[in-house]
Design an enzyme around this catalytic site. Sequence first.
Site, PDB file in Angstrom:
ATOM      1  CG  ASP A   1      -4.479   2.732   2.958  1.00  0.00           C
ATOM      2  OD1 ASP A   1      -4.562   1.558   3.337  1.00  0.00           O
ATOM      3  OD2 ASP A   1      -3.473   3.230   2.413  1.00  0.00           O
ATOM      4  CB  ILE A   2      -1.581   5.205   7.102  1.00  0.00           C
ATOM      5  CG1 ILE A   2      -2.473   5.152   8.364  1.00  0.00           C
ATOM      6  CG2 ILE A   2      -0.368   6.099   7.327  1.00  0.00           C
ATOM      7  CD1 ILE A   2      -1.789   4.563   9.568  1.00  0.00           C
TER       8      ILE A   2
ATOM      9  CD  GLU B   1      -1.095  -0.132   4.963  1.00  0.00           C
ATOM     10  OE1 GLU B   1      -0.992  -0.127   3.746  1.00  0.00           O
ATOM     11  OE2 GLU B   1      -0.760  -1.109   5.684  1.00  0.00           O
TER      12      GLU B   1
END
Length: 728
Positions: free
Chosen positions: A602-603, A645
């Site tokens: 996960d960004i 994301e």
Amino acid sequence: MISLEWNEDMCVGIDEIDADHKKILIIIAAIIDAIDINANAETIEKHFSELAACTASHFKHEEALMKTMGFEDFIEHQKGHQGFLVQLPELKNKLLNSNNAEAAGEVSQFLYDWVIEHILIADMDYVHAFYSEEKYSVSFKAIFQRSSEWLSQRVNISTRVLITALLPILGMLLLSFIAIKDNYQQYKNMLLLDNLTQIVQQVNSLTHNLQVERGLLSSYISSDYQRFSKALTSQQHKSNDEIYAFTTLLNSRKALLTEPMLIEFINSTKIDITELIIFRNGLNSTSISSEKILTGYNLIIGKLLSRVNRLSHIKMDAEFANNITAINAIVGLKEILGQQRELGTQLIDDDLSTHELIHSERYKQLYMQLGMQLNAIFIFNYSATPEQQQTCGKLCNVAKQKAFINKTIEDLMLKPGKEQNSQFWFITLTNRIDDIEIVTDKIINDLDTKTQLKLERLESRFYLVIIIISTIVVLNTLFSTILYHSVITPIRRITHALKQVTLGRYNQQMNESASKDEIGALYGAYETLRRKLLQADMSKNIIKRQQQSLLDRRKERDRYRELASRDTLTGALNRRKFNLILKQEINFAKQDKQKLSLLLLDIDHFKRINDTYGHAGGDQALRDFYDICSNSVKSSDIVARIGGEEFAILMPETDKAQAHVIAERLRHNIQALQIPYGQETIRLTASIGLAQWHEYDSFNVDEFISHTDKALYQAKRDGRNCVVEAST
């Protein structure tokens, strides 16, 4: 779509082998159908396992049969079996590991081509050899069939047809040779008879003149050289002419004749003629007694007649031998009469009393010669033809000849007036001799005429036979040539046409034959085959176009499927496709006891990036983030975007420790990533959760993702930009 169905025409005639072929065909058809419907890996695995087991069993049956029959190409056939068994796993892996339609089409086509080639070509070869083994009985039909097969295997059809065409010609030539030989033998016999007739005729003429000369000479001496002088001189000239003519005949015939006995006769007779000339030259001396003169003439004439008699022993036709014997008998009769004439003349000139005459030695000889005359007449009547007997008439009648001699002796020897009896005796017997000479000449001339006629007929028949035989041979040769070409030319034409068909050329038509025989049927069968193959070729082209269209549609469908399974922004797999792959990899891990790890990324603070750089900046960041993920993991690993994301990386055959190393490297690469955007640079970090699938956890797809997601959330709680392993 490639379709396979069992057809009874595929049977090779051995039940066990045909049953194996049917099973193999059904299994390969199922594999091709499974490929066409894009069946799952489990179905493909099942079908390939069945194919491997069935082909291995079938190959064992084939190889055992080949060994029992001593098949020549057994080793090569066995290598082909082993090669296919080795290829099966490779085909399966190619099908399962390649997601494109082209690879699937190649596998389908290979299996289709192999099963058709194996059944219709490879197995047909050894089965044909199996049926060609010698299994003959001893019946006439079997022997006939065996002989026919032996001939067909060793002599080509053109030679067999040529032999069939030449046999009648050879038979005609053989019969012609026999006929010509028979005609030549008859001609040779007639030619021999013609030569014998001429020789006998010349001997008869010579001996007759010698007999006349002998009689005149005897009378000339008895009359104290007073009478018969002129007649004797004239007769001696005639005898000289006859001697010359006979010598000329003998010399001319010696070079032409090959019969040994006849050649010996000519040589011996020439010696006799030489002695005759010497003897006649010595007659000028008056000191020679009439007894010695008569003995000399009798000896010479007897030799000539004796040699002519032996000519009947020459190997010739019985009819010809009888003719010669009959002529010799009547010539001998004439000579005996001549001797009797001279003996009687001397007996009368001795001027004896009746008692002395009856008891004299010459009188006894006179009656002995009568017996010889009767014997000569008997031989003539036995050997002569009815026509010859009729020609001779009373002269050749035993009773009449006997009565004539007895009456002549009684009238001219035993009655008074003997001074006239000697002359009358000589004239009477001379007339009788002349009559017999006329009959002899007629018989010889008739025989010579018949011989010449028969020679002419034989010559004419010979030329006629030659003309007929030549005509038949020419016509037979012409017919045989036409027959040969009427069989061989169509076969060669059909052979050429079939070769063209094997090259894919179907333009060689055979419509010109209107015959209703086997050749016409062969033409018709070829034309039907050509049209069927042309139709099949056209159908094949249509099927190829349909298959290509289907392949294009399949590729198009796969392309759309691929697009549907990809994230349109980054190009990563979407969540739906990722779930399918994850499910498949979990099944593989279960079956093969393989390790499987999963990363969830996960960004960090992605909303801040969107707020700062806008959605365009956020989209650029997502694309570069996917690229750095793809480049940082193995080629066999699967990268997917499963949320805004949020990304997932599936790692087959990778345990937790290996996955942790990769995850740390990936985290470091992301942290070092600089994304240029306008005049600024975007920097990223990511939180990573890691989990390994264990068989005893019995996780399904959703449970495995949820388990890994917990580790991701723990990474976020731990301050982000870190890797957290899920608890076991």
